[in-house]
Design a protein around this motif. Structure first.
Motif, PDB file in Angstrom:
ATOM      1  N   ASP A  83      33.337  49.741  50.115  1.00 55.00           N
ATOM      2  CA  ASP A  83      33.992  48.711  49.310  1.00 55.00           C
ATOM      3  C   ASP A  83      34.837  49.389  48.249  1.00 55.00           C
ATOM      4  O   ASP A  83      34.336  49.805  47.215  1.00 55.00           O
ATOM      5  CB  ASP A  83      32.953  47.802  48.642  1.00 55.00           C
ATOM      6  N   LEU A  84      36.102  49.505  48.522  1.00 56.58           N
ATOM      7  CA  LEU A  84      36.982  50.212  47.603  1.00 56.58           C
ATOM      8  C   LEU A  84      38.041  49.250  47.093  1.00 56.58           C
ATOM      9  O   LEU A  84      38.544  48.421  47.848  1.00 56.58           O
ATOM     10  CB  LEU A  84      37.658  51.383  48.321  1.00 56.58           C
ATOM     11  N   ALA A  85      38.361  49.347  45.839  1.00 55.43           N
ATOM     12  CA  ALA A  85      39.414  48.501  45.268  1.00 55.43           C
ATOM     13  C   ALA A  85      40.569  49.397  44.844  1.00 55.43           C
ATOM     14  O   ALA A  85      40.367  50.554  44.481  1.00 55.43           O
ATOM     15  CB  ALA A  85      38.875  47.740  44.071  1.00 55.43           C
ATOM     16  N   PRO A  86      41.771  48.873  44.887  1.00 56.27           N
ATOM     17  CA  PRO A  86      42.908  49.700  44.483  1.00 56.27           C
ATOM     18  C   PRO A  86      42.826  50.063  43.005  1.00 56.27           C
ATOM     19  O   PRO A  86      42.293  49.290  42.207  1.00 56.27           O
ATOM     20  CB  PRO A  86      44.121  48.816  44.760  1.00 56.27           C
ATOM     21  N   THR A  87      43.337  51.218  42.666  1.00 55.90           N
ATOM     22  CA  THR A  87      43.278  51.648  41.275  1.00 55.90           C
ATOM     23  C   THR A  87      44.567  51.322  40.537  1.00 55.90           C
ATOM     24  O   THR A  87      44.653  51.508  39.341  1.00 55.90           O
ATOM     25  CB  THR A  87      43.051  53.164  41.178  1.00 55.90           C
ATOM     26  N   ASP A  88      45.586  50.871  41.261  1.00 52.02           N
ATOM     27  CA  ASP A  88      46.859  50.630  40.598  1.00 52.02           C
ATOM     28  C   ASP A  88      47.285  49.173  40.665  1.00 52.02           C
ATOM     29  O   ASP A  88      48.416  48.835  40.382  1.00 52.02           O
ATOM     30  CB  ASP A  88      47.942  51.513  41.216  1.00 52.02           C
ATOM     31  N   LYS A  89      46.376  48.304  41.075  1.00 51.79           N
ATOM     32  CA  LYS A  89      46.731  46.896  41.189  1.00 51.79           C
ATOM     33  C   LYS A  89      45.565  46.049  40.712  1.00 51.79           C
ATOM     34  O   LYS A  89      44.422  46.476  40.796  1.00 51.79           O
ATOM     35  CB  LYS A  89      46.994  46.546  42.665  1.00 51.79           C
ATOM     36  N   PHE A  90      45.902  44.842  40.260  1.00 53.68           N
ATOM     37  CA  PHE A  90      44.849  43.894  39.922  1.00 53.68           C
ATOM     38  C   PHE A  90      44.538  43.076  41.157  1.00 53.68           C
ATOM     39  O   PHE A  90      45.347  42.952  42.067  1.00 53.68           O
ATOM     40  CB  PHE A  90      45.314  42.971  38.794  1.00 53.68           C
ATOM     41  N   THR A  91      43.349  42.491  41.164  1.00 48.28           N
ATOM     42  CA  THR A  91      43.011  41.585  42.254  1.00 48.28           C
ATOM     43  C   THR A  91      42.876  40.178  41.692  1.00 48.28           C
ATOM     44  O   THR A  91      42.895  39.973  40.474  1.00 48.28           O
ATOM     45  CB  THR A  91      41.708  42.017  42.947  1.00 48.28           C
ATOM     46  N   PRO A 141      46.232  56.788  38.240  1.00 50.66           N
ATOM     47  CA  PRO A 141      45.813  55.513  38.839  1.00 50.66           C
ATOM     48  C   PRO A 141      46.877  54.900  39.749  1.00 50.66           C
ATOM     49  O   PRO A 141      46.544  54.202  40.714  1.00 50.66           O
ATOM     50  CB  PRO A 141      45.566  54.621  37.613  1.00 50.66           C
ATOM     51  N   ARG A 187      34.216  44.658  59.189  1.00 47.40           N
ATOM     52  CA  ARG A 187      34.323  46.076  58.911  1.00 47.40           C
ATOM     53  C   ARG A 187      33.920  46.947  60.076  1.00 47.40           C
ATOM     54  O   ARG A 187      34.484  48.002  60.307  1.00 47.40           O
ATOM     55  CB  ARG A 187      33.468  46.371  57.686  1.00 47.40           C
ATOM     56  N   TYR A 199      43.537  48.199  51.454  1.00 45.46           N
ATOM     57  CA  TYR A 199      43.324  47.083  50.519  1.00 45.46           C
ATOM     58  C   TYR A 199      44.005  45.783  50.949  1.00 45.46           C
ATOM     59  O   TYR A 199      44.220  44.900  50.145  1.00 45.46           O
ATOM     60  CB  TYR A 199      43.825  47.436  49.102  1.00 45.46           C
ATOM     61  N   GLN A 226      42.482  42.199  50.340  1.00 44.41           N
ATOM     62  CA  GLN A 226      42.339  41.666  48.990  1.00 44.41           C
ATOM     63  C   GLN A 226      43.713  41.238  48.453  1.00 44.41           C
ATOM     64  O   GLN A 226      44.691  41.939  48.666  1.00 44.41           O
ATOM     65  CB  GLN A 226      41.785  42.750  48.054  1.00 44.41           C
ATOM     66  N   THR A 227      43.745  40.090  47.791  1.00 42.42           N
ATOM     67  CA  THR A 227      44.984  39.681  47.121  1.00 42.42           C
ATOM     68  C   THR A 227      45.193  40.599  45.920  1.00 42.42           C
ATOM     69  O   THR A 227      44.270  40.802  45.136  1.00 42.42           O
ATOM     70  CB  THR A 227      44.892  38.232  46.642  1.00 42.42           C
ATOM     71  N   TYR A 245      47.724  42.017  42.651  1.00 41.91           N
ATOM     72  CA  TYR A 245      48.833  41.806  41.726  1.00 41.91           C
ATOM     73  C   TYR A 245      49.314  43.169  41.278  1.00 41.91           C
ATOM     74  O   TYR A 245      48.559  43.939  40.698  1.00 41.91           O
ATOM     75  CB  TYR A 245      48.357  41.003  40.509  1.00 41.91           C
TER      76      TYR A 245
END
Lengths: 543, 1136
Positions: A26-34, B672, B714, B760, B763-764, B766
């Motif tokens: 489960d990884l989230a981007p580090t340069d974008k908001f969700t 980042p 997944r 990613y 995921q939505t 921004y």
């Protein structure tokens, strides 16, 4: 294929691997908001609104709109605007599809903003209301662009789903206009005036901009009474904002005079970080331009009157074809670079621009690159270059942070004059409120050029005034379309300066022929690709 | 397999890779080493268990049986050890030592196990040996056909167990040879010779190569297998194909090496060696890149090109589901398995040096017309368009009389030196091996200017150590690449230089060294940018390391752990220096600048790719005929990329450091913004069974969990089955086998995955964009959004493969044929969204494609007199068809090029109008269909009016062709004669359409080009009605718009070609001579690369393409390629 064994094995290996420092799944981007962490602050919400502001228009469109009209000629390449202006566009023309696409992209940003901004907790309600009004203005602006080009277009006030986008049909133009008028009425009531905004907010949409856009919307429908009503809210009335003509015509477009008293809405650039560079292909080559992509036409040049107020072809105008640039409307030299024009370099030195073939003195330290050579050269195709909006502080490569003015007070005066004239209410008082101050500001001093004319066609005078005052500001194409004169001025050969073969068109450079099909070309085609994706859109006549 | 191997106790020949003819043989040996070095799946014999039931047999028979069942080889002298003694034995799963203890108890025979060898000796020499045969001592040398000694060959007296092996010089000495004995000499890779002993006590034997390619050992996923047992579509490329080739990297060397391994070299710029690599064509609309595995570790594709080509032992290409499915979610596009060289056990140090020096000569394929000619043509084009001519007769005359200046493009190109040196040392002791190598590659750029080019340094150390049941293999490789490039774009430099006419009035530089611009070259002067515009300097470090531990649990069962990492650290420094350009020699004020902002930019990137695997590996043969293999493993791959970039403008013109006016560019970013993380967990396994070397069956699977997908989608399961039947092994095929040779049928079916999509996406998000707008002259950020597709999942490829392998003419001819059919579903596609929607939507699983194709590989070798020939041919094709697509159709365009994705067509086909010659007269113009709004004249292009409605519009478009190469082939021919060797590599494409636009097609293209090229002269005139090109008409004219403004087949070219990729002639000094100067081998050669290309359109490199390996493009192809260089050079191979 859900094998239990595999699942357990996988769980085991995930466990083992996590011990050894491998990454989680489960990884989230580090340069974008969700979605989860975006609509949480006014600052973040305002960044969506900023995106919408950026989608109002673009510098490319600002200048290419001019080459769609009879003011400018595109001498190089086969751009989609060239195809449109020469009458060769079909429904797959990319300008048709890009304009459509970009406008709806901006509308989406506005809708997403409007639908989510209420989620932001602890936001100042006044600010929220104002920002919503700004977004609604932008949306109305974009719908006006769309309906002006295409007539009927899909209208929606809420973000639409992918499914809806595949079946939505076009709303009649009248309904779109009603929507625009209503929206602008409502936001006008909410938006601050230009003086109410803090200095840091200069560039934001004001009450005055909403009114002026409404005037423009009515103008495009020839709804003269409403044009007058809207303009009167701004002329001689400071309750909706304080506007006045800036003292110098040339100065309006100088970086030191950004946000001057005449600006009602301008498209924002910031030196060095958010810049436009179209001038790189428009200015004289010797002052640092790369090539000349498009250039002013002789037809535009000819519409600049003489200092005495007479059109060049009028009797006793004093116009001398062999010295054609003498005693002309000062706005000419402020807008267009002609042969022999002076150019002030950023370091203050004054340079003469030599355009006439073979005219450059051999000791000219800037070389002879500006000279007209002929079709297919790097220099001008018409014998003219562009000056208006040249930014002396621009970086090399003509990267400029100068704002491009979308609506200015002079336009309001011209709209008012035109509407009053069409309503039969033109008189000396109106003249003295509109055309006269424009001419005075431009630098006319001869009385005949300033006083209310007693002869000549007032409509011609006003239209010519509008053309030259607003030349190269991307508005001409909308005027000739609403006047239904495009079929005249966009048919036949455009011309350049008198540098051509004497036997052809009296020596005025004959440029590529244009055609305008009045049955078809007053409306742009629904983009072919869009019609293919959504047959419910239908098509405009002739495509 | 192991039997054969271990009959050669030294395992290897010690001489060099002298002749390409011997590639195959060598690769066999090198592979043996590989097997012995423990990455192989077969257990060593230390714990081999034997089951025997023999009553009253000779001891020799028991020994033979042990040899059959294990890898052990017995070595003994018959004089000392009586193996004719009769005995009985009945054991089940007994260790070899136990058996030996039993059969030699109470005898004078003792045994000693050394590795795989068991040496039998008598423990008391004084004891009289029974059955000692009298006989003489025979000595001799065993050599191969090239006169090289064969080390470790078995020399046996036929019908006895009396034998020995040859020493390092090929010498043997055999005692007790009876008078009429027949000596049998055997060695793996050679045909066994049986020679009757004559009167002489010396018997020299020349062994002939056995071309039994079916015994070749092939590297497969997580192990190795013998060629004959392979039931998938696996191609192995040996080191010989890669060595001694003047190539910048491995991908270049692999072109033409394997059927359906399609490699397109798009640029020869040493700083941008971009290639497209596809295995079996295009199967998906997304990423078609194959998976790359180096020594068992999954790596990024770019790491492949950091390898030193001369470190490579072999490369396996896994093409079908059967062989690739064990790699699961990444295997759908095939797998490239690279194995690097290792040392050999019991080998004294071998030092090898190779050096190669040559020159790359830029070969521009088009050339401008002469200056005066161009002026006339320019005038004609203008006049034809209704404009006035721009050159006066006197100007034209002056151009003609004063001659031409040198073409600008030639002024910015030069010949470039290429050097490549490699040094390695390898060897091994009883329990360990080592291979250490270093390499240096230096390729200058063909651009003039500040020493542009690339240098690469490679270091590698591969070692193995065995300790009882444990075997450790460590591998470390470091590659450093230093690149120096210009600060512009290669295409821009080339185009700016190429489209300037050769008028004598133009020059690039004046007497004072100032760079000039002129009326047609008004912005930049490419020479100025190259010579004074600064540099782009890249230094890239790539470290790969792995530890591989094998632990033998019980006989045939091993536990293996692999832990490895691929660490890349890339740095790039760009220093743009301002270059003033002057409009004339007299101008004192520059008319413009290049790099006016004097940016200095640093980019840092660090990529860590960790790979951990644990697996159990089983391989046993039961009852001699039932071979069972099994593999079960777990793995994780973790990828982390971190990058940051700082850009400043108005820096100090010399040092690039900040000064008072310096500004930081807001496109700079911190880590980042440059971080990507992904992770993949997997369980995988394989189970195989074969019966008696005739029937093979295999099942493999992988279960992958990827961070790219939502937790619900997944995990993906990817199984495959494959089977093979060696028909020629059947009793009823004995006749066939003897007459023709081997015959094997094989097939596989499996489901493979593709997870090569952006991260990613479920995921939505921004995303914040800097400087999206501004207020009050202060910039503000804006936010954009990308909506999620939570349903995102794997793409699935169902792949079916059938193949036949056969040999003929006593194995001289080897043939392999495959057919595959691959159906990829759930392809992630970006739906064609009505633009009213206002934005993009993420990809979703909706596409479907079918990809089919075939491959033929042939190898033939023969010898005639002193000539030895080896011919290899591979020929392949693949074709795809879109089966499902959102909205069924999508047309996109870049410049004039239009391409279409449509159900029923190959993916991304060219689309547009078909030309139908030219309007020949006004009548034809009047009656012909012309594009909406167009005005045409005789000599202009006539388009086919598909719907016959009298107007050319969008409905008249056709599918025009496809850019993916079809009928790709490679031909190798190696020949040797005495000490000379010759090799030739031809490579080509049988069918391909190429869309090419720009100045190479359209004369005076868009008013950006000012010269015509010689290949454009065949244009229409009333007296040249059948011209190649339409009439001349200046850009911007209606005729020009009609002719060149549309996507049509006027822009489409036949890109089939045959290229002489490499040609080489070498000479090896006879060993007796080279030894005198201390060398085991000395070979010198001359070589040439890209010497000749046969193609229909000689003005453009037929490999030039706008498409990447996924058939995606950035704009249309304008043919502004770095010129394809011709390399000519020489090299030396030395071995000590």
């Amino acid at each position: 294929m859900k094998l239990n064994f595999l699942k357990y094995s996988a769980v085991a290996v995930v466990f083992l691997a996590s011990l050894s420092g491998c990454q989680d799944l489960d990884l989230a981007p580090t340069d974008k908001f969700t979605e989860a962490n975006y609509w949480t602050s006014a600052e973040k919400a305002s960044m969506v609104l900023n995106t919408a502001y950026g989608q109002l228009t673009s510098s490319g469109r600002y200048f290419s709109n001019e080459s769609l009209s009879d003011n400018m000629y595109e001498g190089r390449g086969n751009s989609s605007e060239k195809m449109i202006s020469s009458g060769q566009a079909d429904a797959s023309n990319s300008r048709f599809s890009e304009e459509w696409k970009n406008s709806y992209a901006g509308i989406k940003t506005c809708n997403v903003f409007l639908e989510n901004v209420d989620k932001v907790p602890n936001m100042n309600e006044t600010l929220r209301t104002r920002m919503k009004a700004e977004a609604r203005f932008i949306r109305a602006w974009l719908y006006l662009q769309l309906t002006t080009w295409y007539g009927d277009v899909p209208l929606f006030e809420k973000d639409i789903t992918l499914e809806e986008s595949k079946s939505i049909s076009r709303t009649p133009k009248a309904a779109i206009l009603t929507f625009i008028y209503n929206e602008l009425d409502e936001v006008e009531a909410v938006l601050p005036t230009n003086t109410e905004y803090a200095e840091a907010d200069r560039g934001r949409i004001t009450k005055g901009a909403a009114i002026a856009l409404k005037a423009r919307a009515y103008l495009y429908q020839n709804d003269w009474a409403n044009v007058v009503a809207a303009c009167e809210k701004l002329i001689g009335n400071t309750s909706n904002g304080t506007y006045a003509l800036f003292s110098s015509y040339e100065g309006i477009f100088k970086p030191e005079n950004e946000y001057n008293s005449e600006v009602i809405l301008d498209y924002q650039y910031v030196p060095s970080v958010r810049v436009w560079e179209e001038m790189y292909d428009l200015a004289p080559l010797s002052v640092g331009a790369r090539i000349n992509s498009k250039a002013p036409t002789q037809e535009l040049v000819d519409d600049y009157i003489m200092m005495n107020g007479k059109a060049i072809k009028e009797a006793n105008s004093g116009y001398d074809e062999s010295n054609p640039y003498k005693n002309r409307d000062p706005r000419f030299a402020a807008t267009i670079v002609y042969h022999g024009a002076k150019w002030v370099r950023p370091d203050g030195t004054i340079q003469t621009i030599y355009i006439k073939p073979g005219s450059t003195p051999s000791d000219n330290i800037y070389g002879n690159v500006d000279e007209y050579i002929g079709a297919g050269s790097n220099s001008t195709s018409t014998g003219y270059y562009l000056r208006k909006n040249y930014d002396p502080t621009s970086e090399i490569g003509m990267k400029s942070g100068l704002n491009l003015i979308l609506i200015r007070y002079a336009d309001v005066l011209l709209m008012y004059a035109e509407a009053m004239n069409e309503l039969g209410k033109m008189d000396e008082a109106v003249w003295n409120k509109t055309i006269r101050p424009l001419r005075e500001r431009a630098g006319f001093t001869d009385a005949p050029s300033l006083i209310y004319p007693t002869e000549g066609n007032m409509q011609t005078i006003i239209r010519r005034e509008r053309r030259v005052e607003l030349a190269m500001e991307g508005l001409r194409i909308f005027d000739i379309r609403r006047w239904k004169t495009a079929e005249n001025v966009l048919n036949g050969y455009p011309h350049g300066a008198q540098f051509g073969e004497a036997s052809i068109d009296n020596g005025y450079i004959r440029l590529e022929k244009r055609t305008f099909n009045a049955e078809r070309d007053y409306l742009w085609a629904v983009p072919l690709s869009q019609k293919d994706l959504n047959p419910n859109l239908g098509q405009n006549p002739g495509y | 397999m192991i039997n054969i191997l271990c009959r050669n106790p030294y395992g290897l020949k010690n001489h060099k890779l002298t002749h390409l003819v011997r590639i195959m043989k060598l690769s066999v040996f090198l592979l043996f080493v590989f097997v012995c070095s423990g990455l192989a799946e077969n257990a060593t014999s230390q714990n081999a268990k034997v089951t025997l039931n023999k009553q009253n047999v000779a001891v020799s028979e028991i020994l033979n049986e042990i040899e059959n069942q294990t890898e052990y080889l017995f070595l003994y002298n018959k004089k000392n050890v009586n193996v004719e003694r009769r005995t009985s034995l009945n054991v089940t799963n007994e260790s070899v030592a136990g058996i030996l203890n039993k059969i030699f108890s109470n005898t004078n025979v003792s045994y000693e196990m050394e590795g795989k060898h068991i040496v039998l000796s008598k423990h008391d020499a004084a004891i009289t040996v029974t059955n000692q045969e009298s006989g003489r001592t025979l000595t001799g040398v065993v050599k191969d056909e090239n006169g090289e000694p064969v080390i470790g060959a078995n020399v046996m007296v036929e019908g006895s167990t009396n034998g020995t092996i040859t020493d390092i010089d090929g010498n043997y000495s055999l005692q007790g040879v009876p008078a009429k004995a027949i000596i049998r000499v055997s060695y793996i890779g050679y045909l066994t010779q049986e020679v009757p002993v004559k009167k002489e006590n010396t018997l020299n034997v020349v062994l002939k190569e056995d071309t039994k390619t079916l015994d070749e050992v092939v590297v497969i996923a997580y192990g190795t297998a013998q060629r004959k047992s392979i039931v998938g579509a696996v191609d192995q490329i040996s080191s010989g194909v890669i060595e001694d080739r003047p190539v910048g990297n491995i991908s270049q060397a692999l072109q033409g090496a394997s059927a359906n391994l399609v490699i397109q070299q798009k640029s020869f710029n040493p700083n941008d060696n971009s290639v497209n690599i596809n295995i079996r064509g295009i199967s998906t609309m997304n990423n078609n890149d194959p998976l790359v595995v180096i020594d068992g570790l999954v790596v990024e594709q770019s790491s492949m090109n950091n390898l030193n080509p001369s470190d490579i032992e072999n490369i396996s290409v896994l093409k079908d589901a059967g062989s690739a499915a064990i790699y699961g979610s990444r295997s759908a596009n095939g797998v490239i398995l690279i194995t690097t060289k290792k040392g050999k056990k019991d080998e004294k140090p071998v030092i090898k040096f190779s050096g190669m020096v040559g020159s790359q000569n830029p070969h521009v394929l088009y050339k401008p017309v002469q200056g005066y000619e161009n002026a006339i043509l320019r005038n004609q084009a203008l006049v034809n368009g209704g404009s006035a001519p721009i050159y006066s007769p006197s100007q034209i005359q002056s151009f003609q009389e004063n001659g031409d200046s040198e073409w600008f493009l030639n002024q910015i190109m030069k010949n470039a030196l290429q050097q490549n040196y490699n040094l390695s040392i390898s060897g091994g002791s009883k329990n360990s091996t080592y291979m250490i190598s270093g390499g240096y590659y230096d390729q200058e750029s063909n651009f003039t200017g500040s020493n542009y080019g690339v240098k690469r340094y490679n270091f590698r150390s591969n070692t193995t150590t065995e300790y009882q049941r444990l075997k450790l293999t460590t591998s470390m490789a470091y590659a450093r690449t230093d690149g120096t490039d210009h600060t512009s774009s290669t295409g821009t430099l080339i185009v700016d230089a190429s489209r300037i006419p050769v008028y004598n009035t133009y020059s690039m530089k004046d007497a004072n060294g100032r760079y000039l611009v002129n009326d047609v070259l008004s912005e930049f002067n490419p020479l100025g940018i190259l010579e004074a515009g600064g540099k782009t300097m890249k230094d890239e470090d790539n470290f790969t390391g792995s530890v591989n531990a094998d632990f033998s649990i019980i006989d045939g069962l091993k536990l293996r752990g692999v832990f490895g990492g691929d660490l890349r650290s890339n740095h790039r420094l760009i220093m743009r220096k301002q270059v003033p350009f002057y409009a004339s020699e007299t101008a004192t004020v520059p008319s413009g600048y290049a790099n006016s902002n004097r940016e200095t930019e640093d980019y840092n990137e660090k990529v860590l790719f960790l790979n951990s695997q644990v697996m159990l590996d089983f391989n046993r043969t039961f009852g001699k005929v039932h071979q069972v293999t099994g593999l079960l493993g777990f793995s994780n791959e973790s990828y982390t990329r971190k990058a940051n970039e700082i850009k400043k403008k108005f820096t100090d013109p010399d040092l690039g450091i900040p000064v008072s006016e310096t500004e930081i560019l807001t496109s700079s970013y911190n880590t980042p913004n440059g971080t990507i993380q992904r992770s993949l967990y997997s369980v995988f396994g394989r189970a195989g069974y074969s019966y008696d070397g005739k029937y093979y069956g295999e099942f493999s699977f992988r279960y992958d969990g990827s961070s790219k997908f939502n937790s619900d989608n997944r995990w993906g399961f990817f199984p495959s089955v494959s089977g093979g039947w060696r028909v020629s092994e059947e009793a009823f095929m004995t006749d066939y086998r003897e007459k023709f040779g081997e015959l094997k049928l094989r097939g596989s079916y499996g489901i493979l995955g593709n997870q090569n999509v952006d991260d990613y996406q479920y995921q939505t998000t921004y995303n914040i964009n800097n400087n999206a707008y501004g207020f009050n002259n202060v910039s503000v950020a804006g936010t954009g959004f990308t909506f999620a597709n939570k349903e995102l999942k794997w793409e699935l490829s169902k792949t079916f493969n059938v193949g036949v392998d056969a040999t003929f003419f006593n194995n001289a001819l080897y043939a392999s044929v495959d057919y595959f059919n691959k159906r990829t579903s759930d392809i992630l596609i970006t739906p064609e969204v009505p633009t009213v929607y206002g934005g993009a939507v993420p990809k979703y699983n909706a596409g479907e494609m079918l990809n089919q194709g075939w491959e033929i590989s042939l190898g033939y070798r023969f010898k005639k007199g002193d000539f030895r020939h080896n011919i290899g041919l591979n020929l392949a094709d693949s074709w795809n068809e879109v089966l499902a697509f959102d909205g069924n159709e999508q047309i996109s365009s870049s410049d004039q090029m239009q391409r279409i994705i449509r159900v029923g067509l190959p993916f991304n086909s060219y689309y547009g109008y078909k030309t139908d010659g030219y309007f020949q007269n006004l009548d034809e113009v009047k009656n012909g269909a012309i594009p909406v709004g167009a005005t045409v004249q005789p000599g202009d292009v006539r388009y086919v009016d598909r719907d016959n409605n009298g107007v050319i519009d969008d409905k008249d478009r056709f599918v025009l062709g496809n850019a993916f190469p079809r009928y790709t082939y490679g031909i190798t021919y190696d020949m040797s004669w005495k000490n000379f060797d010759f090799s030739l590599l031809l490579q080509g494409v049988g069918k391909r359409s190429m869309f090419l636009r720009g100045e190479l097609v359209e004369p005076f293209h868009s008013n950006y080009s000012y010269t015509m090229f010689t290949h454009q002269l065949d244009y229409w005139t009333p007296v040249n009605p059948d011209a190649r090109w339409p009439r001349l008409a200046a850009p911007g004219t209606a005729s020009n718009t009609n002719n060149y403004g549309k996507s049509s087949d006027l822009y489409l070219f036949n890109a089939a070609y045959l290229r002489v990729k490499n040609i080489q002639l070498g000479y090896t000094m006879p060993k007796v001579l080279s030894q005198k100067i201390g060398m085991q081998k000395l070979r010198g050669y001359v070589t040439a690369q890209n010497l000749l290309t046969l193609t229909k359109n000689g003005f453009i490199d037929p490999e030039s393409t706008e498409f990447g390996s996924n058939m995606g493009n950035n704009g249309a192809n304008s043919g502004r390629n770095y010129p394809t260089p011709i390399y000519v050079g020489f090299g030396l191979d030395i071995e000590f």
